[in-house]
Design a protein around this motif. Structure first.
Motif, PDB file in Angstrom:
ATOM      1  N   UNK A  92       0.781  -1.174   0.029  1.00  0.00           N
ATOM      2  CA  UNK A  92      -0.179  -0.230  -0.059  1.00  0.00           C
ATOM      3  C   UNK A  92       1.062   1.280  -0.076  1.00  0.00           C
ATOM      4  N   UNK A  93       0.798   1.943  -1.261  1.00  0.00           N
ATOM      5  CA  UNK A  93       1.631   3.238  -1.194  1.00  0.00           C
ATOM      6  C   UNK A  93       0.812   4.313  -0.435  1.00  0.00           C
ATOM      7  N   UNK A  94       1.702   5.373  -0.189  1.00  0.00           N
ATOM      8  CA  UNK A  94       1.231   6.424   0.404  1.00  0.00           C
ATOM      9  C   UNK A  94       0.006   7.108  -0.320  1.00  0.00           C
ATOM     10  N   UNK A  95       0.202   7.211  -1.484  1.00  0.00           N
ATOM     11  CA  UNK A  95      -1.012   7.659  -2.346  1.00  0.00           C
ATOM     12  C   UNK A  95      -2.301   6.890  -2.066  1.00  0.00           C
ATOM     13  N   UNK A  96      -2.199   5.389  -1.851  1.00  0.00           N
ATOM     14  CA  UNK A  96      -3.447   4.573  -1.815  1.00  0.00           C
ATOM     15  C   UNK A  96      -3.865   4.830  -0.556  1.00  0.00           C
ATOM     16  N   UNK A 125       4.197   0.104   2.205  1.00  0.00           N
ATOM     17  CA  UNK A 125       5.641   0.290   1.863  1.00  0.00           C
ATOM     18  C   UNK A 125       5.859   1.537   1.025  1.00  0.00           C
ATOM     19  N   UNK A 126       6.925   2.269   1.742  1.00  0.00           N
ATOM     20  CA  UNK A 126       7.175   3.426   1.409  1.00  0.00           C
ATOM     21  C   UNK A 126       8.560   4.011   2.088  1.00  0.00           C
ATOM     22  N   UNK A 127       9.264   5.340   1.413  1.00  0.00           N
ATOM     23  CA  UNK A 127      10.359   5.839   2.047  1.00  0.00           C
ATOM     24  C   UNK A 127       9.724   6.081   3.635  1.00  0.00           C
ATOM     25  N   UNK A 128      11.047   5.981   4.308  1.00  0.00           N
ATOM     26  CA  UNK A 128      10.877   6.260   5.902  1.00  0.00           C
ATOM     27  C   UNK A 128      10.348   7.651   6.209  1.00  0.00           C
ATOM     28  N   UNK A 129      10.962   8.491   5.483  1.00  0.00           N
ATOM     29  CA  UNK A 129      10.255  10.107   5.536  1.00  0.00           C
ATOM     30  C   UNK A 129       8.736  10.138   5.241  1.00  0.00           C
ATOM     31  N   UNK A 130       8.292   9.431   4.122  1.00  0.00           N
ATOM     32  CA  UNK A 130       6.733   9.298   3.580  1.00  0.00           C
ATOM     33  C   UNK A 130       6.039   8.736   4.958  1.00  0.00           C
ATOM     34  N   UNK A 131       6.705   7.587   5.438  1.00  0.00           N
ATOM     35  CA  UNK A 131       5.823   6.849   6.373  1.00  0.00           C
ATOM     36  C   UNK A 131       5.707   7.579   7.804  1.00  0.00           C
ATOM     37  N   UNK A 132       6.641   8.686   7.985  1.00  0.00           N
ATOM     38  CA  UNK A 132       6.588   9.456   9.334  1.00  0.00           C
ATOM     39  C   UNK A 132       5.832  10.520   8.889  1.00  0.00           C
ATOM     40  N   UNK A 133       5.454  11.208   7.721  1.00  0.00           N
ATOM     41  CA  UNK A 133       4.859  12.326   7.437  1.00  0.00           C
ATOM     42  C   UNK A 133       3.567  12.533   8.000  1.00  0.00           C
ATOM     43  N   UNK A 134       3.254  13.613   8.795  1.00  0.00           N
ATOM     44  CA  UNK A 134       1.987  13.849   9.473  1.00  0.00           C
ATOM     45  C   UNK A 134       0.840  13.367   8.823  1.00  0.00           C
ATOM     46  N   UNK A 161      17.403   3.907  -1.097  1.00  0.00           N
ATOM     47  CA  UNK A 161      19.096   3.958  -0.694  1.00  0.00           C
ATOM     48  C   UNK A 161      19.035   4.359   0.958  1.00  0.00           C
ATOM     49  N   UNK A 162      17.732   4.814   1.486  1.00  0.00           N
ATOM     50  CA  UNK A 162      17.649   4.992   2.842  1.00  0.00           C
ATOM     51  C   UNK A 162      17.512   3.781   3.509  1.00  0.00           C
ATOM     52  N   UNK A 163      18.108   4.085   5.044  1.00  0.00           N
ATOM     53  CA  UNK A 163      17.866   2.899   5.889  1.00  0.00           C
ATOM     54  C   UNK A 163      16.968   3.176   6.982  1.00  0.00           C
ATOM     55  N   UNK A 164      15.765   2.702   6.838  1.00  0.00           N
ATOM     56  CA  UNK A 164      14.577   3.121   7.851  1.00  0.00           C
ATOM     57  C   UNK A 164      13.571   2.134   7.860  1.00  0.00           C
ATOM     58  N   UNK A 165      12.401   2.629   8.558  1.00  0.00           N
ATOM     59  CA  UNK A 165      11.272   1.882   8.467  1.00  0.00           C
ATOM     60  C   UNK A 165      10.441   2.375   7.242  1.00  0.00           C
ATOM     61  N   UNK A 166       9.830   1.201   6.649  1.00  0.00           N
ATOM     62  CA  UNK A 166       9.125   1.510   5.325  1.00  0.00           C
ATOM     63  C   UNK A 166       8.792   0.345   4.272  1.00  0.00           C
ATOM     64  N   UNK A 167      10.049  -0.550   4.597  1.00  0.00           N
ATOM     65  CA  UNK A 167       9.751  -1.740   3.598  1.00  0.00           C
ATOM     66  C   UNK A 167       8.754  -2.662   4.034  1.00  0.00           C
TER      67      UNK A 167
END
Length: 418
Positions: A92-96, A125-134, A161-167
Protein backbone atom coordinates in the motif's frame (compact mmCIF):
# COMPACT_ATOMS: atom_id res chain seq x y z
CA UNK A 1 -5.96 -32.33 5.75
CA UNK A 2 -8.09 -29.29 4.95
CA UNK A 3 -6.01 -26.26 4.06
CA UNK A 4 -6.53 -23.36 6.49
CA UNK A 5 -7.81 -20.95 3.83
CA UNK A 6 -9.90 -23.45 1.90
CA UNK A 7 -13.13 -21.82 0.70
CA UNK A 8 -11.92 -18.28 1.47
CA UNK A 9 -11.84 -15.57 -1.20
CA UNK A 10 -9.13 -12.95 -0.78
CA UNK A 11 -9.22 -9.72 -2.73
CA UNK A 12 -5.64 -8.50 -3.17
CA UNK A 13 -4.90 -4.93 -4.22
CA UNK A 14 -1.39 -4.29 -5.54
CA UNK A 15 -0.24 -0.68 -5.83
CA UNK A 16 2.67 1.04 -7.55
CA UNK A 17 5.79 0.59 -5.47
CA UNK A 18 8.96 -1.43 -6.01
CA UNK A 19 7.71 -3.88 -3.35
CA UNK A 20 4.96 -4.93 -5.79
CA UNK A 21 7.26 -7.77 -6.87
CA UNK A 22 6.61 -9.43 -3.49
CA UNK A 23 2.95 -9.81 -4.41
CA UNK A 24 3.92 -12.82 -6.54
CA UNK A 25 5.21 -14.67 -3.48
CA UNK A 26 2.18 -13.55 -1.48
CA UNK A 27 -0.20 -14.92 -4.14
CA UNK A 28 1.69 -18.21 -4.30
CA UNK A 29 1.55 -18.66 -0.52
CA UNK A 30 -2.16 -17.87 -0.31
CA UNK A 31 -3.09 -20.21 -3.15
CA UNK A 32 -1.01 -22.92 -1.49
CA UNK A 33 -3.10 -22.50 1.66
CA UNK A 34 -6.30 -23.05 -0.31
CA UNK A 35 -7.47 -19.48 -0.87
CA UNK A 36 -9.11 -18.17 -4.02
CA UNK A 37 -7.15 -14.99 -4.76
CA UNK A 38 -8.52 -12.20 -6.97
CA UNK A 39 -5.89 -9.60 -7.83
CA UNK A 40 -6.54 -6.00 -8.80
CA UNK A 41 -3.70 -3.65 -9.72
CA UNK A 42 -3.19 0.07 -10.15
CA UNK A 43 -1.58 1.26 -13.38
CA UNK A 44 1.56 2.03 -11.38
CA UNK A 45 1.74 -1.55 -10.08
CA UNK A 46 1.80 -2.90 -13.63
CA UNK A 47 5.06 -0.99 -14.18
CA UNK A 48 6.76 -3.20 -11.57
CA UNK A 49 5.16 -6.61 -12.15
CA UNK A 50 2.97 -7.86 -15.00
CA UNK A 51 -0.66 -8.86 -14.57
CA UNK A 52 0.15 -12.08 -16.42
CA UNK A 53 2.50 -13.15 -13.63
CA UNK A 54 -0.20 -12.82 -10.98
CA UNK A 55 -2.86 -14.30 -13.24
CA UNK A 56 -0.68 -17.38 -13.74
CA UNK A 57 -0.10 -17.78 -10.01
CA UNK A 58 -3.76 -17.28 -8.99
CA UNK A 59 -5.45 -18.86 -12.04
CA UNK A 60 -7.84 -15.91 -12.15
CA UNK A 61 -7.93 -12.85 -14.40
CA UNK A 62 -6.28 -9.75 -12.98
CA UNK A 63 -8.29 -6.50 -12.97
CA UNK A 64 -6.47 -3.28 -13.86
CA UNK A 65 -9.21 -1.03 -15.26
CA UNK A 66 -12.61 -0.34 -13.72
CA UNK A 67 -14.04 0.16 -17.23
CA UNK A 68 -12.74 -3.16 -18.58
CA UNK A 69 -15.97 -5.10 -18.01
CA UNK A 70 -15.56 -8.64 -19.30
CA UNK A 71 -18.92 -10.07 -18.26
CA UNK A 72 -22.05 -8.14 -19.22
CA UNK A 73 -24.07 -9.86 -16.50
CA UNK A 74 -22.12 -8.34 -13.62
CA UNK A 75 -20.36 -5.14 -12.59
CA UNK A 76 -16.92 -6.54 -11.89
CA UNK A 77 -15.72 -4.30 -9.06
CA UNK A 78 -19.00 -4.75 -7.18
CA UNK A 79 -19.04 -8.50 -7.77
CA UNK A 80 -15.47 -8.83 -6.54
CA UNK A 81 -16.16 -6.62 -3.52
CA UNK A 82 -19.19 -8.72 -2.57
CA UNK A 83 -17.32 -12.02 -2.92
CA UNK A 84 -14.41 -11.14 -0.63
CA UNK A 85 -13.94 -12.70 2.79
CA UNK A 86 -10.96 -10.39 3.28
CA UNK A 87 -9.51 -7.47 1.33
CA UNK A 88 -5.73 -6.98 1.39
CA UNK A 89 -3.61 -4.14 0.04
CA UNK A 90 0.05 -5.13 -0.30
CA UNK A 91 2.01 -3.08 -0.96
CA UNK A 92 0.00 0.00 0.00
CA UNK A 93 1.61 3.25 -1.13
CA UNK A 94 1.16 6.60 0.60
CA UNK A 95 -1.07 7.60 -2.31
CA UNK A 96 -3.36 4.60 -1.83
CA UNK A 97 -3.56 5.20 1.94
CA UNK A 98 -4.72 8.75 1.20
CA UNK A 99 -7.37 7.51 -1.23
CA UNK A 100 -8.71 4.90 1.17
CA UNK A 101 -8.74 7.29 4.13
CA UNK A 102 -10.59 9.99 2.22
CA UNK A 103 -12.99 7.89 0.14
CA UNK A 104 -11.47 8.56 -3.28
CA UNK A 105 -12.20 6.12 -6.10
CA UNK A 106 -10.24 6.78 -9.28
CA UNK A 107 -8.73 3.40 -10.13
CA UNK A 108 -9.65 -0.27 -9.92
CA UNK A 109 -8.20 -0.79 -6.44
CA UNK A 110 -9.65 2.26 -4.67
CA UNK A 111 -13.02 1.92 -6.42
CA UNK A 112 -13.41 -1.74 -5.47
CA UNK A 113 -12.29 -1.21 -1.89
CA UNK A 114 -14.86 1.54 -1.43
CA UNK A 115 -17.52 -1.13 -2.04
CA UNK A 116 -15.95 -3.82 0.16
CA UNK A 117 -17.74 -4.73 3.39
CA UNK A 118 -15.27 -7.47 4.39
CA UNK A 119 -12.41 -6.75 6.81
CA UNK A 120 -9.44 -4.82 5.40
CA UNK A 121 -5.75 -5.65 5.93
CA UNK A 122 -3.16 -3.11 4.80
CA UNK A 123 0.59 -3.65 4.41
CA UNK A 124 2.22 -0.26 3.69
CA UNK A 125 5.54 0.24 1.91
CA UNK A 126 7.27 3.57 1.25
CA UNK A 127 10.24 5.79 2.05
CA UNK A 128 10.89 6.25 5.78
CA UNK A 129 10.19 10.01 5.63
CA UNK A 130 6.94 9.42 3.78
CA UNK A 131 5.89 6.85 6.42
CA UNK A 132 6.56 9.38 9.19
CA UNK A 133 4.90 12.34 7.42
CA UNK A 134 1.99 13.74 9.50
CA UNK A 135 -0.43 13.34 6.59
CA UNK A 136 0.40 9.64 6.24
CA UNK A 137 0.22 9.14 10.01
CA UNK A 138 -3.22 10.80 10.05
CA UNK A 139 -4.44 8.61 7.19
CA UNK A 140 -3.22 5.44 8.88
CA UNK A 141 -4.86 6.38 12.16
CA UNK A 142 -8.08 7.28 10.36
CA UNK A 143 -8.17 3.87 8.65
CA UNK A 144 -7.29 2.07 11.89
CA UNK A 145 -10.11 3.89 13.69
CA UNK A 146 -12.51 2.49 11.09
CA UNK A 147 -11.36 -1.05 11.77
CA UNK A 148 -8.58 -1.58 9.22
CA UNK A 149 -5.76 -3.87 10.37
CA UNK A 150 -2.15 -3.02 9.54
CA UNK A 151 0.92 -5.16 9.02
CA UNK A 152 3.57 -2.64 9.99
CA UNK A 153 6.42 -2.03 7.53
CA UNK A 154 9.81 -3.38 8.48
CA UNK A 155 13.07 -1.56 9.12
CA UNK A 156 16.05 -1.97 6.82
CA UNK A 157 17.57 -0.99 3.50
CA UNK A 158 14.98 0.69 1.28
CA UNK A 159 14.99 0.73 -2.52
CA UNK A 160 15.54 4.51 -2.48
CA UNK A 161 18.85 4.02 -0.65
CA UNK A 162 17.66 5.08 2.81
CA UNK A 163 17.86 2.81 5.82
CA UNK A 164 14.78 3.01 8.04
CA UNK A 165 11.20 1.93 8.55
CA UNK A 166 9.18 1.57 5.38
CA UNK A 167 9.96 -1.70 3.65
CA UNK A 168 7.04 -4.03 2.98
CA UNK A 169 6.60 -6.76 5.57
CA UNK A 170 7.76 -10.14 4.31
CA UNK A 171 5.09 -12.20 2.50
CA UNK A 172 5.07 -14.87 5.22
CA UNK A 173 4.32 -12.23 7.85
CA UNK A 174 1.44 -10.90 5.78
CA UNK A 175 0.16 -14.44 5.21
CA UNK A 176 0.28 -15.03 8.97
CA UNK A 177 -1.86 -11.96 9.57
CA UNK A 178 -4.33 -13.11 6.89
CA UNK A 179 -4.64 -16.58 8.38
CA UNK A 180 -5.16 -15.10 11.85
CA UNK A 181 -7.94 -12.84 10.58
CA UNK A 182 -9.77 -15.59 8.72
CA UNK A 183 -9.48 -18.57 11.03
CA UNK A 184 -11.13 -17.38 14.22
CA UNK A 185 -11.41 -14.64 16.82
CA UNK A 186 -8.25 -12.92 18.01
CA UNK A 187 -7.12 -13.94 21.48
CA UNK A 188 -7.37 -10.44 22.97
CA UNK A 189 -10.60 -9.32 21.34
CA UNK A 190 -12.50 -7.14 23.81
CA UNK A 191 -9.53 -6.71 26.13
CA UNK A 192 -7.89 -3.43 27.10
CA UNK A 193 -4.11 -3.40 27.32
CA UNK A 194 -2.16 -0.57 28.94
CA UNK A 195 1.54 -0.34 27.98
CA UNK A 196 4.21 2.12 29.09
CA UNK A 197 7.32 2.66 26.99
CA UNK A 198 10.39 4.84 26.62
CA UNK A 199 12.28 6.82 29.20
CA UNK A 200 11.15 9.66 31.42
CA UNK A 201 12.64 13.16 31.45
CA UNK A 202 13.35 14.94 34.73
CA UNK A 203 14.17 18.62 34.26
CA UNK A 204 17.20 20.24 35.86
CA UNK A 205 16.63 23.55 34.10
CA UNK A 206 15.06 24.61 30.76
CA UNK A 207 17.93 23.11 28.72
CA UNK A 208 19.11 20.13 30.79
CA UNK A 209 17.47 17.01 32.14
CA UNK A 210 18.05 13.56 33.61
CA UNK A 211 16.99 10.58 31.52
CA UNK A 212 18.23 7.14 30.41
CA UNK A 213 19.01 5.17 27.26
CA UNK A 214 15.59 3.59 26.75
CA UNK A 215 14.54 3.69 23.08
CA UNK A 216 10.91 2.64 23.58
CA UNK A 217 11.30 -0.26 21.13
CA UNK A 218 10.35 -3.04 23.57
CA UNK A 219 7.21 -1.31 24.77
CA UNK A 220 6.24 -0.40 21.23
CA UNK A 221 6.64 -4.03 20.15
CA UNK A 222 4.32 -5.14 22.96
CA UNK A 223 1.73 -2.50 22.07
CA UNK A 224 1.87 -3.54 18.41
CA UNK A 225 1.53 -7.24 19.25
CA UNK A 226 -1.43 -6.59 21.56
CA UNK A 227 -3.10 -4.51 18.85
CA UNK A 228 -2.62 -7.32 16.33
CA UNK A 229 -4.25 -9.75 18.79
CA UNK A 230 -7.39 -7.64 18.85
CA UNK A 231 -6.86 -5.63 22.03
CA UNK A 232 -7.71 -1.99 22.46
CA UNK A 233 -4.28 -0.62 23.36
CA UNK A 234 -3.31 2.53 25.22
CA UNK A 235 0.40 3.35 24.98
CA UNK A 236 1.76 5.80 27.55
CA UNK A 237 5.10 6.90 26.15
CA UNK A 238 7.86 9.15 27.34
CA UNK A 239 11.08 9.91 25.46
CA UNK A 240 11.59 7.45 22.60
CA UNK A 241 13.91 7.05 19.63
CA UNK A 242 11.33 5.64 17.22
CA UNK A 243 7.74 6.42 16.26
CA UNK A 244 4.98 4.55 18.13
CA UNK A 245 2.93 1.97 16.23
CA UNK A 246 -0.24 3.02 14.48
CA UNK A 247 -3.68 1.87 15.53
CA UNK A 248 -3.17 2.42 19.25
CA UNK A 249 -4.09 5.29 21.56
CA UNK A 250 -0.89 7.21 22.31
CA UNK A 251 -0.59 9.27 25.49
CA UNK A 252 2.59 11.34 25.41
CA UNK A 253 4.22 12.19 28.74
CA UNK A 254 7.61 13.46 29.83
CA UNK A 255 8.23 13.06 33.55
CA UNK A 256 7.69 10.13 35.90
CA UNK A 257 4.94 12.09 37.66
CA UNK A 258 3.10 12.61 34.36
CA UNK A 259 3.45 8.93 33.52
CA UNK A 260 2.16 7.96 36.94
CA UNK A 261 -0.96 10.10 36.53
CA UNK A 262 -1.63 8.77 33.01
CA UNK A 263 -1.33 5.17 34.18
CA UNK A 264 -3.24 5.28 37.45
CA UNK A 265 -6.36 6.90 35.98
CA UNK A 266 -6.56 4.13 33.37
CA UNK A 267 -6.00 1.16 35.68
CA UNK A 268 -9.66 0.44 36.48
CA UNK A 269 -10.44 -0.16 32.81
CA UNK A 270 -7.37 -2.29 32.02
CA UNK A 271 -7.17 -6.06 31.64
CA UNK A 272 -3.41 -6.26 31.12
CA UNK A 273 -0.80 -3.73 32.23
CA UNK A 274 2.74 -3.95 30.86
CA UNK A 275 5.19 -1.52 32.47
CA UNK A 276 8.00 -1.57 29.92
CA UNK A 277 9.02 2.08 30.41
CA UNK A 278 12.35 2.93 32.02
CA UNK A 279 11.17 5.38 34.67
CA UNK A 280 13.74 7.61 36.35
CA UNK A 281 14.12 6.67 40.00
CA UNK A 282 15.02 10.22 41.03
CA UNK A 283 14.30 13.80 39.98
CA UNK A 284 15.90 17.13 40.91
CA UNK A 285 14.42 18.49 44.12
CA UNK A 286 14.33 22.05 42.82
CA UNK A 287 14.31 22.41 39.03
CA UNK A 288 15.56 25.83 38.00
CA UNK A 289 13.31 28.17 36.03
CA UNK A 290 16.36 29.62 34.25
CA UNK A 291 19.44 28.03 32.74
CA UNK A 292 22.14 27.28 35.30
CA UNK A 293 25.22 29.23 34.22
CA UNK A 294 28.59 27.54 34.15
CA UNK A 295 31.05 28.60 36.81
CA UNK A 296 34.32 27.42 38.30
CA UNK A 297 32.50 26.04 41.31
CA UNK A 298 31.34 22.44 41.63
CA UNK A 299 27.63 21.92 41.06
CA UNK A 300 25.66 19.74 43.46
CA UNK A 301 22.18 18.49 42.56
CA UNK A 302 19.82 17.30 45.25
CA UNK A 303 17.70 14.41 43.96
CA UNK A 304 14.49 13.11 45.49
CA UNK A 305 12.70 9.82 44.76
CA UNK A 306 10.14 9.67 41.98
CA UNK A 307 6.82 7.88 42.47
CA UNK A 308 7.23 4.11 42.09
CA UNK A 309 4.55 3.47 39.50
CA UNK A 310 4.83 -0.32 39.40
CA UNK A 311 4.64 -0.58 43.18
CA UNK A 312 1.64 1.74 43.28
CA UNK A 313 -0.07 -0.44 40.66
CA UNK A 314 0.62 -3.54 42.75
CA UNK A 315 -0.71 -1.95 45.92
CA UNK A 316 -3.80 -0.69 44.10
CA UNK A 317 -4.47 -4.16 42.74
CA UNK A 318 -3.92 -5.81 46.15
CA UNK A 319 -6.41 -3.41 47.74
CA UNK A 320 -9.19 -4.37 45.33
CA UNK A 321 -12.01 -6.38 46.85
CA UNK A 322 -12.45 -10.03 45.91
CA UNK A 323 -14.47 -10.29 42.73
CA UNK A 324 -13.46 -6.82 41.55
CA UNK A 325 -11.77 -6.38 38.21
CA UNK A 326 -7.99 -6.75 38.60
CA UNK A 327 -5.54 -6.37 35.71
CA UNK A 328 -2.74 -8.84 35.03
CA UNK A 329 0.41 -6.82 35.75
CA UNK A 330 3.80 -7.31 34.09
CA UNK A 331 6.85 -5.31 35.11
CA UNK A 332 10.32 -5.04 33.62
CA UNK A 333 13.69 -5.17 35.32
CA UNK A 334 16.76 -3.92 33.44
CA UNK A 335 19.73 -5.22 35.44
CA UNK A 336 23.51 -5.39 35.17
CA UNK A 337 24.25 -7.95 37.91
CA UNK A 338 22.43 -10.73 39.83
CA UNK A 339 19.51 -10.62 37.42
CA UNK A 340 17.49 -13.43 39.01
CA UNK A 341 17.95 -12.12 42.56
CA UNK A 342 16.91 -8.57 41.68
CA UNK A 343 14.02 -9.69 39.48
CA UNK A 344 12.44 -12.01 42.04
CA UNK A 345 12.87 -9.40 44.76
CA UNK A 346 11.19 -6.80 42.54
CA UNK A 347 8.33 -9.18 41.78
CA UNK A 348 7.67 -9.64 45.49
CA UNK A 349 8.01 -5.98 46.46
CA UNK A 350 5.96 -4.63 43.58
CA UNK A 351 3.22 -7.29 43.89
CA UNK A 352 3.37 -7.94 40.14
CA UNK A 353 2.19 -11.07 38.36
CA UNK A 354 5.31 -11.36 36.19
CA UNK A 355 8.67 -9.62 35.92
CA UNK A 356 10.55 -9.61 32.60
CA UNK A 357 14.25 -9.25 33.38
CA UNK A 358 17.29 -8.79 31.23
CA UNK A 359 20.97 -8.05 31.61
CA UNK A 360 21.37 -4.84 29.62
CA UNK A 361 25.14 -5.39 29.39
CA UNK A 362 24.63 -8.59 27.37
CA UNK A 363 25.16 -8.38 23.62
CA UNK A 364 21.87 -7.87 21.79
CA UNK A 365 19.92 -7.16 24.98
CA UNK A 366 20.72 -3.56 25.80
CA UNK A 367 18.86 -0.33 25.21
CA UNK A 368 18.25 0.70 21.62
CA UNK A 369 18.66 -2.74 20.05
CA UNK A 370 16.07 -4.52 17.89
CA UNK A 371 16.65 -7.75 19.83
CA UNK A 372 16.44 -8.84 23.44
CA UNK A 373 17.39 -11.71 25.76
CA UNK A 374 15.02 -12.01 28.69
CA UNK A 375 14.00 -14.23 31.57
CA UNK A 376 10.45 -14.09 32.92
CA UNK A 377 9.76 -14.70 36.60
CA UNK A 378 6.51 -15.42 38.40
CA UNK A 379 5.55 -16.15 42.03
CA UNK A 380 6.97 -19.69 41.71
CA UNK A 381 10.25 -18.69 40.09
CA UNK A 382 11.45 -18.81 36.50
CA UNK A 383 8.59 -19.04 34.02
CA UNK A 384 10.44 -18.69 30.72
CA UNK A 385 14.00 -18.10 29.57
CA UNK A 386 14.08 -16.63 26.07
CA UNK A 387 17.24 -16.67 23.91
CA UNK A 388 18.27 -13.84 21.61
CA UNK A 389 15.09 -12.93 19.72
CA UNK A 390 13.68 -9.92 17.95
CA UNK A 391 11.76 -7.64 20.28
CA UNK A 392 8.68 -8.44 18.22
CA UNK A 393 9.08 -12.15 19.01
CA UNK A 394 9.77 -11.40 22.68
CA UNK A 395 6.59 -9.31 22.78
CA UNK A 396 4.58 -12.23 21.40
CA UNK A 397 5.93 -14.61 24.04
CA UNK A 398 5.18 -12.11 26.82
CA UNK A 399 1.60 -11.73 25.64
CA UNK A 400 1.23 -15.52 25.47
CA UNK A 401 2.09 -15.60 29.18
CA UNK A 402 -0.29 -12.71 29.89
CA UNK A 403 -3.13 -14.55 28.14
CA UNK A 404 -2.38 -17.67 30.19
CA UNK A 405 -2.43 -15.52 33.32
CA UNK A 406 -5.78 -13.99 32.44
CA UNK A 407 -7.33 -17.41 31.91
CA UNK A 408 -5.93 -18.68 35.20
CA UNK A 409 -7.13 -15.63 37.11
CA UNK A 410 -10.77 -16.19 36.25
CA UNK A 411 -13.55 -13.69 35.62
CA UNK A 412 -12.49 -11.23 38.32
CA UNK A 413 -9.42 -10.42 36.25
CA UNK A 414 -10.00 -8.75 32.92
CA UNK A 415 -13.71 -8.19 32.76
CA UNK A 416 -13.89 -6.44 29.39
CA UNK A 417 -15.85 -8.28 26.81
CA UNK A 418 -17.10 -10.91 29.24
Amino acid sequence: MTKPLHGKTILLGVTGGIAAYKSATLCSRLVGLGASVRVMMTKGATQFITPLTLQTLTRHPVATDVFDERDAEIVQHIDWADSADLAVVAPATANMLSKLANGLADDMVSTTLLAVTAPLLIAPAMNVHMWEHPAVVDNVNKLASRGATFVEPGTGQLACGYVGKGRLAEPDEIVGAIVAMLTGPKPLDGKRVLVTAGGTVERIDPVRYITNDSSGKMGFAIAEAARDRGAKVTLVVGKADVSPPNGVEVVAVRSAAEMRDAVMCRLPDSDIVVKAAAVADYRPARPRAEKIKKSAEALTLELVPNPDILQEIGEWKASREDGARKPFVIGFAAETTDVEKHATDKLRRKKSDLIVANDVTAEGAGFGTDTNVVSVYGPNGLVASLPLLSKKDVAGRILDLAQDGLRASGPSSGGAGQ
